[in-house]
Scaffold this motif. Structure first.
Motif, mmCIF file in Angstrom:
data_model
loop_
_atom_site.group_PDB
_atom_site.id
_atom_site.type_symbol
_atom_site.label_atom_id
_atom_site.label_comp_id
_atom_site.label_asym_id
_atom_site.label_seq_id
_atom_site.Cartn_x
_atom_site.Cartn_y
_atom_site.Cartn_z
ATOM 1 N N GLN A 176 0.828 -1.218 0.000
ATOM 2 C CA GLN A 176 0.000 0.000 0.000
ATOM 3 C C GLN A 176 0.858 1.263 0.000
ATOM 4 O O GLN A 176 0.483 2.268 -0.603
ATOM 5 N N HIS A 180 0.680 4.118 -2.844
ATOM 6 C CA HIS A 180 0.557 5.545 -2.518
ATOM 7 C C HIS A 180 1.604 6.355 -3.281
ATOM 8 O O HIS A 180 1.289 7.394 -3.875
ATOM 9 N N VAL A 228 -5.370 4.148 -3.058
ATOM 10 C CA VAL A 228 -5.291 2.832 -2.412
ATOM 11 C C VAL A 228 -6.707 2.286 -2.252
ATOM 12 O O VAL A 228 -7.603 3.005 -1.806
ATOM 13 N N GLU A 232 -7.811 -1.753 1.817
ATOM 14 C CA GLU A 232 -6.391 -1.794 2.154
ATOM 15 C C GLU A 232 -5.907 -0.537 2.866
ATOM 16 O O GLU A 232 -4.735 -0.456 3.262
ATOM 17 N N ARG A 233 -6.772 0.449 3.031
ATOM 18 C CA ARG A 233 -6.326 1.714 3.622
ATOM 19 C C ARG A 233 -5.914 1.595 5.087
ATOM 20 O O ARG A 233 -4.995 2.295 5.522
ATOM 21 N N LEU A 236 -2.294 0.907 5.113
ATOM 22 C CA LEU A 236 -1.501 2.102 4.830
ATOM 23 C C LEU A 236 -1.422 2.992 6.068
ATOM 24 O O LEU A 236 -0.360 3.564 6.372
#
Length: 314
Positions: A176, A180, A228, A232-233, A236
């Motif tokens: 991730q 980004h 993203v 999946e954030r 991150l």
């Protein structure tokens, strides 16, 4: 003088109430790309309005029926024939103001552009010496114990991640972080930040637009975060927290830990509701209206005269 006062009013409104309102608004974080456009339009139009104040003083008073086209014709005639408004001190002040603001922006553009190219060129050369290429052509691993992840723009932009970050983060977090950074490169955020920096420099660190670059940088981070996938954030966010206190990146780079870390982490974990279609259209209209404001204001004397002639024909 009337034209100068009108353009001065535009600059005062943009650099004062509108800049303060935009800095406090919540909608830019829900539409970062539009937020960046709003800040850039504020900066550009404020600078243009100040230059127009100087040009208005230079050419002097125009007829009540003046239009923007007539105004620019008058400016061109004044420059071509050196017909400043009687060579009065006010005209010289106006010409100096317009020239000084324009020269400062051009000078900063050239100076900082050259410095930025040198710094990025040095870092690209350094990465070729000490970085380890990977099977991914845009990814370089830096042999350094400090956790770091950033991207270096250029003709062939690269994403850099250190051995320290690889040892600190999980595979999901690494994926991730790389997504980004690649979003930064795809969106050309380095160009947006450079433009915001150049325009901000024209105000000598004064007025409400002095912090425009900071706001644009924060919105650039949010825009890259949005690239993203939503599931999946949180990964991150965990990576940002893990590296935030120990990250280091070179001048001109865009790092995964950039921006207001606490606000970013909250946004990544809690999510954010995007703008509706109506709200997005309103934001676009705000940007367009900001850019058109000098031209619109330029028609006020003509429109006022037409209205008076219509209401009082005799």
């Amino acid at each position: 003088m009337s034209a100068a006062l009108l353009f001065l009013g535009v600059a005062a409104v943009l650099a004062g109430p509108m800049a303060r309102g935009l800095s406090r608004a919540s909608w830019p974080s829900r539409a970062p790309s539009l937020g960046m456009a709003a800040w850039l339009s504020l900066q550009f139009t404020t600078l243009l309005s100040i230059v127009l104040v100087g040009l208005s003083l230079l050419v002097g008073d125009l007829p009540h029926e003046w239009t923007p086209i007539a105004f620019f014709h008058a400016c061109a005639d004044a420059v071509q024939h050196h017909s400043w408004q009687g060579n009065t001190p006010l005209a010289w002040m106006g010409g100096t103001l317009a020239l000084a603001m324009s020269a400062r922006v051009v000078g900063v553009l050239l100076f900082r552009g050259a410095r930025r190219r040198r710094e990025l060129g040095k870092h690209h050369a350094l990465l070729r010496l000490v970085g380890s290429p990977t099977i991914q052509s845009d990814l370089v691993i830096l042999d350094h114990p400090m956790p770091a992840a950033y991207c270096i723009p250029g003709r062939r932009g690269v994403v850099v991640i250190s051995e320290g970050a690889l040892g600190l983060l999980s595979p999901s977090q690494i994926a991730q972080v790389l997504a980004h950074e690649r979003a930064h490169l795809r969106a050309r955020h380095h160009r947006v930040l450079f433009l915001a920096d150049v325009l901000a420099s024209a105000f000598f660190g004064r007025f409400g637009l002095a912090n425009a670059r900071m706001h644009v940088a924060q919105l650039a981070e949010l825009h890259a975060d949005d690239a993203v996938p939503a599931p999946e954030r949180p990964a991150l966010a965990e990576a940002v927290v893990a590296m935030a206190s120990r990250d280091h990146h070179p001048l001109g780079a865009l790092a995964a830990t950039g921006g207001a870390t606490a606000a970013r982490v909250l946004r990544l974990t809690a999510g954010t509701r995007p703008l509706s279609g109506v709200q997005r259209a309103a934001a676009r209209s705000l940007v367009a209206a900001t850019l058109a404001m000098p031209a619109v204001v330029g028609f006020i004397p003509m429109a006022t005269r037409a209205l008076l002639d219509y209401c009082f024909p005799y």
